[in-house]
Design an enzyme around this catalytic site. Structure first.
Site, PDB file in Angstrom:
ATOM      1  N   CYS A  13       0.837  -1.207   0.000  1.00 47.29           N
ATOM      2  CA  CYS A  13       0.000   0.000   0.000  1.00 47.29           C
ATOM      3  C   CYS A  13       0.877   1.264   0.000  1.00 47.29           C
ATOM      4  CB  CYS A  13      -0.978  -0.027   1.180  1.00 47.29           C
ATOM      5  SG  CYS A  13      -2.368   1.102   0.963  1.00 47.29           S
ATOM      6  N   HIS A  47      -3.754  -5.230   0.769  1.00 42.56           N
ATOM      7  CA  HIS A  47      -3.177  -5.716   2.028  1.00 42.56           C
ATOM      8  C   HIS A  47      -3.232  -7.239   2.103  1.00 42.56           C
ATOM      9  CE1 HIS A  47      -2.620  -1.867   4.178  1.00 42.56           C
ATOM     10  NE2 HIS A  47      -3.608  -1.453   3.403  1.00 42.56           N
ATOM     11  N   GLU A 103      -2.011  -9.097   4.398  1.00 47.23           N
ATOM     12  CA  GLU A 103      -1.975  -9.567   5.782  1.00 47.23           C
ATOM     13  C   GLU A 103      -3.364  -9.755   6.398  1.00 47.23           C
ATOM     14  OE1 GLU A 103      -1.466  -5.012   5.997  1.00 47.23           O
ATOM     15  OE2 GLU A 103      -1.072  -6.655   4.614  1.00 47.23           O
ATOM     16  N   SER A 129       1.615 -12.873  38.153  1.00 42.47           N
ATOM     17  CA  SER A 129       0.227 -12.421  38.284  1.00 42.47           C
ATOM     18  C   SER A 129      -0.783 -13.543  38.121  1.00 42.47           C
ATOM     19  CB  SER A 129      -0.055 -11.354  37.217  1.00 42.47           C
ATOM     20  OG  SER A 129       0.002 -11.946  35.916  1.00 42.47           O
ATOM     21  N   GLY A 160      -1.208 -14.700  35.154  1.00 46.00           N
ATOM     22  CA  GLY A 160      -1.519 -14.568  33.737  1.00 46.00           C
ATOM     23  C   GLY A 160      -0.549 -15.342  32.860  1.00 46.00           C
ATOM     24  N   ASP A 171       1.489 -14.353  30.260  1.00 44.21           N
ATOM     25  CA  ASP A 171       2.796 -13.787  29.925  1.00 44.21           C
ATOM     26  C   ASP A 171       3.816 -13.962  31.046  1.00 44.21           C
ATOM     27  OD1 ASP A 171       1.511 -13.000  27.614  1.00 44.21           O
ATOM     28  OD2 ASP A 171       1.150 -10.959  28.311  1.00 44.21           O
ATOM     29  N   SER A 172       3.442 -13.568  32.261  1.00 43.04           N
ATOM     30  CA  SER A 172       4.404 -13.664  33.368  1.00 43.04           C
ATOM     31  C   SER A 172       4.717 -15.123  33.689  1.00 43.04           C
ATOM     32  CB  SER A 172       3.885 -12.933  34.609  1.00 43.04           C
ATOM     33  OG  SER A 172       2.750 -13.563  35.153  1.00 43.04           O
TER      34      SER A 172
END
Length: 509
Positions: free
Chosen positions: A79, A167, A169, A221, A223, A225-226
């Site tokens: 683009c 696009h 993606e 946490s 969660g 990620d941690s």
């Protein structure tokens, strides 16, 4: 150093999506702002120029010296990226007569072009641009068109430089992943060897080399990620990782005990800290959302710092930072409006004078879950819905009291437990309950009541950037509403939030 594709960000809302699609091809890639281009080393196999909300015709629009990489590695402009290459090469970029936004069909496709191999004629693509490439230089060859866009794709003669006006993606471009595979694998020659197993192996080896016998402290946490970050560091240095899990009094019902138990079963060296009263004291009298967030963040830093200092000779602070956090911190768009301040441990490294280790800072959220699965982490943790750092503190509108927290915990537990029992939990991105400051008239038995109103919130999403309200079955909502009103003292009305993001946010505060 592994092979990679370099993606230059000109400010498009789709830039992260380009990276995710390339990663899905098992090829590593990194996003860098157009004005902070790293050196083109031998491990960089190709460059993708992203879209942008700007026009190449505007003064001060994003620009880049193409000589930095053109002729050294293959280039794909998407683009705005395609328009920029054409414009700088002597082509003509003009405002579109009709704004070209939405679905289109490729009515001509040059199947001799390596970029468009096995891309079918009449395939659907997604356009999103206000400008169009009216003419290209004589050194360019048009390789695809739509009924309204003569130059939908081009190639520069005698160079591995390509441009596309659509696009690839986004999912609306049906064969977009095939086009990206053609560029990344066939044109750039990437090996497709960047896998979760390889990431785990190399990351643990890098952590061992980097950390040695140093001690690392980390806030957990519960969660995704941690947890994944902690397991990676633990695999590298074992008991030299010290984890701290703080109960701020704003967690879900029974969450402190449940999460602490699950971490201990994973072999992590973890200490649980009951700091409820400190947080309640810090929040006393505060009603404004930002004031509450800041009070929670400040108190967390104080509690964590105090506990961390009980461990001698700590050199590092571990964090579960993921790639979108990194990208957003170096946005090309300049300072954006603060919608909400994010609660994390951002103030800790400076306060504690520690070096930071972030083993997940090259991964997207979905990749973190895949790595977690490779590490053998319990699926109940990996599949856990996102939960805000300030916890129930921003799901209680107005001031915070222990009594209000107890009410909301009970309501939330009935809702989340119901989603799990009915097989709906994994179909929802995030769910929770909100305690409003409203009271309403009701009738229980023969008595008039004047009690609390709670709202249920459930959304579907892929990354949390946008979200739609989850269309939960009416029968389910009726059952949950009845359970809440009958079992939670002080609540006599339940409503369901049917707002999407945007214009609303997922959380109410």
């Amino acid at each position: 150093m592994s092979q990679q594709i370099l993606i230059l960000d000109f400010g498009s809302q789709y830039t992260q999506l380009i990276a995710r699609r390339v990663r899905e091809l098992n090829v590593y890639c990194e996003i860098h702002p157009f004005n902070k281009i790293p050196a083109i080393t031998s491990n960089i196999k190709g460059v993708i120029l992203s879209g942008s909300p700007c026009s190449v015709r505007d003064a001060g629009s994003p620009d880049v010296d193409l000589n930095l990489f053109e002729g050294k590695v293959p280039v794909l402009g998407v683009c705005y990226g395609a328009q920029l290459i054409a414009h700088k090469s002597g082509g003509n970029v003009l405002p579109s007569q009709i704004r070209e936004y939405g679905r289109a069909r490729l009515t001509t496709v040059d199947h001799h072009s390596e970029l468009l191999k096995e891309i079918t004629l009449d395939t659907q693509v997604w356009m999103s641009h206000a400008d169009t490439i009216a003419t290209v230089p004589s050194t360019f060859q048009v390789i695809a068109s739509t009924p309204s866009v003569a130059v939908a794709a081009y190639k520069v003669n005698d160079k591995a430089v390509y441009g596309i006006q659509f696009h690839p993606e986004v999912t609306h471009t049906v064969e977009g992943k095939n086009l990206l595979r053609n560029f990344v694998v066939h044109i750039c020659g990437c090996d497709q060897d960047w896998t979760p197993d390889q990431f785990v192996e190399t990351t643990i080896a890098d952590l061992q080399k980097r950390l040695g016998n140093d001690k690392v402290v980390m806030a957990l946490s519960g969660g995704v990620d941690s947890t994944v970050a902690a397991v990676l560091v633990h695999r590298a240095i074992g008991k030299n990782l010290y984890c701290i899990f703080v109960d701020n009094g704003l967690l879900r019902k029974n969450e402190f005990e449940h999460v602490l138990d699950s971490y201990k079963h994973m072999g992590l060296n973890i200490r649980g800290i009951d700091a409820q009263e400190k947080f309640y004291a810090a929040l006393s009298g505060l009603s404004e959302p930002e004031a509450k967030r800041k009070a929670i963040g400040k108190t967390f830093i104080e509690v964590f710092d105090e506990e961390a200092h009980k461990i001698t000779d700590v050199k590092w602070l571990g964090q579960g930072t993921i790639y979108p956090d990194v990208i957003e911190s170096v946005s090309v768009k300049g300072p954006s409006a603060t919608i909400k301040s994010h609660h994390n441990v951002g103030g800790l490294p400076e306060k504690m004078k520690l070096k930071v280790v972030e083993p997940l800072n090259t991964l997207f959220k979905d990749e973190v879950r895949i790595v977690g699965k490779t590490l053998g982490i319990d699926p109940s943790i990996l599949g856990r819905h996102p939960f805000p750092g300030p916890g129930l503190g921003i799901r209680i509108l107005g001031d915070i009291t222990a009594e209000k927290v107890k009410v909301l915990q009970d309501v939330d537990f009935i809702f989340i437990d119901g989603l799990k029992r009915h097989g709906l939990y994994d179909k929802v991105w995030q769910a929770g309950a909100i305690l409003t400051p409203l009271q309403s008239v009701g009738v229980m038995g023969d008595e008039r009541t004047y009690e609390r109103v709670v709202s249920l919130r459930a959304v579907t999403s892929t990354d949390g950037m946008t979200a739609d309200w989850a269309h939960l079955p009416y029968e389910f909502l009726a059952e949950i509403s009845s359970d809440i009103i009958n079992k939670v003292k002080g609540v006599n009305r339940v409503v369901y939030d049917i707002s999407s993001k945007p214009p609303a946010t997922i959380e109410w505060e």
